[in-house]
Design a protein around this motif. Structure first.
Motif, PDB file in Angstrom:
ATOM      1  N   GLU A 139      62.034 -39.960   4.173  1.00 11.62           N
ATOM      2  CA  GLU A 139      62.901 -40.169   3.010  1.00 11.62           C
ATOM      3  C   GLU A 139      64.328 -39.796   3.363  1.00 11.62           C
ATOM      4  OE1 GLU A 139      62.639 -35.992   0.577  1.00 11.62           O
ATOM      5  OE2 GLU A 139      61.093 -37.499   0.141  1.00 11.62           O
ATOM      6  N   ALA A 140      65.250 -40.240   2.548  1.00 12.15           N
ATOM      7  CA  ALA A 140      66.656 -39.898   2.693  1.00 12.15           C
ATOM      8  C   ALA A 140      67.226 -39.534   1.334  1.00 12.15           C
ATOM      9  CB  ALA A 140      67.433 -41.071   3.284  1.00 12.15           C
ATOM     10  N   LYS A 194      67.401 -31.394  10.335  1.00 10.83           N
ATOM     11  CA  LYS A 194      66.315 -32.295   9.924  1.00 10.83           C
ATOM     12  C   LYS A 194      66.638 -32.995   8.597  1.00 10.83           C
ATOM     13  CE  LYS A 194      62.763 -29.599  12.337  1.00 10.83           C
ATOM     14  NZ  LYS A 194      62.920 -30.436  13.542  1.00 10.83           N
ATOM     15  N   GLU A 195      67.905 -33.188   8.337  1.00  7.22           N
ATOM     16  CA  GLU A 195      68.344 -33.872   7.123  1.00  7.22           C
ATOM     17  C   GLU A 195      68.772 -35.306   7.441  1.00  7.22           C
ATOM     18  OE1 GLU A 195      70.063 -30.147   4.454  1.00  7.22           O
ATOM     19  OE2 GLU A 195      71.461 -31.479   5.511  1.00  7.22           O
ATOM     20  N   THR A 196      68.495 -36.199   6.517  1.00  3.45           N
ATOM     21  CA  THR A 196      68.899 -37.588   6.626  1.00  3.45           C
ATOM     22  C   THR A 196      69.873 -37.906   5.499  1.00  3.45           C
ATOM     23  OG1 THR A 196      66.735 -38.172   7.549  1.00  3.45           O
ATOM     24  CG2 THR A 196      68.106 -39.972   6.732  1.00  3.45           C
ATOM     25  N   THR A 197      71.051 -38.378   5.855  1.00  3.04           N
ATOM     26  CA  THR A 197      72.079 -38.675   4.858  1.00  3.04           C
ATOM     27  C   THR A 197      72.559 -40.114   5.016  1.00  3.04           C
ATOM     28  OG1 THR A 197      73.774 -37.799   6.354  1.00  3.04           O
ATOM     29  CG2 THR A 197      72.884 -36.298   4.693  1.00  3.04           C
ATOM     30  N   ALA A 198      72.980 -40.706   3.915  1.00  3.97           N
ATOM     31  CA  ALA A 198      73.499 -42.068   3.915  1.00  3.97           C
ATOM     32  C   ALA A 198      74.989 -42.052   4.232  1.00  3.97           C
ATOM     33  CB  ALA A 198      73.251 -42.734   2.568  1.00  3.97           C
ATOM     34  N   LEU A 199      75.392 -42.853   5.208  1.00  2.29           N
ATOM     35  CA  LEU A 199      76.802 -42.986   5.568  1.00  2.29           C
ATOM     36  C   LEU A 199      77.440 -44.184   4.879  1.00  2.29           C
ATOM     37  CD1 LEU A 199      76.582 -42.316   9.424  1.00  2.29           C
ATOM     38  CD2 LEU A 199      77.028 -40.670   7.590  1.00  2.29           C
TER      39      LEU A 199
END
Length: 363
Positions: A139-140, A194-199
């Motif tokens: 997930e993000a 371990k984080e997923t972020t939207a650019l």
């Protein structure tokens, strides 16, 4: 019964058939919530008309014909071995110089039909020894990943990847193409946190992505619009993006070469039908509702036949080279291009959907 009345009855029955689609031929028949959105097209005059008049891709050498099913992306390891490729059945294969061998799997649980099932994750990592892929993210920012597509990694281990849609999974990619869905994103996975972020958000079918040679930016393909965009990671423009090239058609993956230039694989050129279809979503939806099978709707989008194009751009977006097979005689589709130096020249190793091709040029 008069002739006119007979024609009227036939016309009425035909209209009912088109309206009801009893055989479910329409590509959106099973998608009651299908929504067609306007595609943010460039002006038609801006769509490149440059051509490879010699059709140099017709000189390509076909490799591994009928040996692999559904390759899309290719890679060579630091020792030059390979290629490695992922297949439609969830395997990653390695060419050992004599035959294809299994290298890795996206899921530990695979049915007899070789389809990944529930435990497969949308974003995984495979080490140099192969084996079972390790899940990195599902997930993000609290939203499950739905259709992850392409990926690249910087020298610090940060992973940049595209999610083509938050609404359509990969198996429904053709409906995604027809819809103009704008839920796509470009994301970054930080291995330390371990984080997923939207650019970048609200992209219409983001597809290929590739870091620049110096790591100061990456480029990614906007599949529905047909553009190459640059996202700055360093410098005064860090965190901003800009369009650097209008592409001649629908792009798939993009890869940087040793000189820092970018090869873009183009499924096919953009024709007036697909251009107008993108601008007028209500008309597009009406046409998609007609009982015309998906295959023929797709052929309308690509001009009637498959024809591959690959283009090379400078980091600034200048068109440097174009290779194509406008008649689709040898190379009908290309999903990715990898350039390698070989002997006294260089080789373009491209990956269509069902085979591999190479095209070479001496210095």
């Amino acid at each position: 019964m008069t002739l006119a009345r007979g024609f009227a009855i036939v016309f009425l029955l035909f209209a009912l058939y088109c309206g009801l689609d009893p055989l479910q031929h329409s590509p959106i028949a099973s998608f009651p919530d299908f929504e067609a959105k306007k595609v943010d097209m460039p002006a038609w005059s801006e769509v490149p008309t440059d051509q490879d008049k010699e059709n140099l891709l017709q000189k390509s050498e076909i490799k591994f014909l009928n040996q692999v099913q559904g390759p899309e992306s290719i890679a060579f390891d630091p020792l030059g071995r390979g290629p490695y490729t992922g297949l439609a059945d969830g395997r990653i294969l390695f060419w050992n110089g004599q035959s294809w061998v299994d290298f890795a799997y996206t899921s530990p649980n695979r049915s007899e039909l070789c389809n990944p099932i529930a435990s497969a994750t949308p974003f995984s990592y495979v080490g140099p020894e192969g084996g079972i892929a390790t899940s990195l993210a599902t997930e993000a920012e609290g939203v499950p990943l739905r259709f992850t597509n392409d990926v690249d990694i910087d020298t610090e281990g940060n992973v940049y990847f595209t999610e083509s849609s938050a609404n359509y999974p990969r198996r429904n990619f053709i409906q995604l193409v027809f819809s103009g869905d704008d839920s796509g994103k470009v994301l970054k996975y930080n291995p330390a946190t371990k984080e997923t972020t939207a650019l970048v958000r609200n992209v219409q079918f983001p597809n290929g992505i590739s870091l620049s040679k110096d790591g100061s930016f990456f480029v990614f393909c906007e599949g529905a619009i047909g553009r190459l965009r640059k996202y700055w990671l360093k410098g005064d423009k860090a965190g901003t993006s800009e369009v650097i090239a209008i592409l001649p058609g629908f792009p798939d993956n993009v890869r940087v070469n040793e000189n820092g230039d970018f090869w873009v694989a183009i499924h096919c050129r953009r024709y007036m039908y697909s251009y107008l279809s993108g601008l007028y979503p209500k008309i597009r939806k009406v046409i998609l509702k007609l009982p015309i099978p998906t295959k023929y709707q797709y052929l309308l989008q690509i001009g009637g036949w498959q024809h591959a194009v690959i283009v090379k751009y400078s980091p600034e977006g200048k068109l440097l080279q174009i290779l194509e097979d406008s008649q689709g005689k040898v190379v009908r589709a290309v999903s990715e291009v990898e350039e390698r130096m070989v002997n006294s020249g260089w080789e373009v190793f491209s990956c269509p959907l069902l085979q591999f091709t190479t095209w070479s040029e001496a210095d």
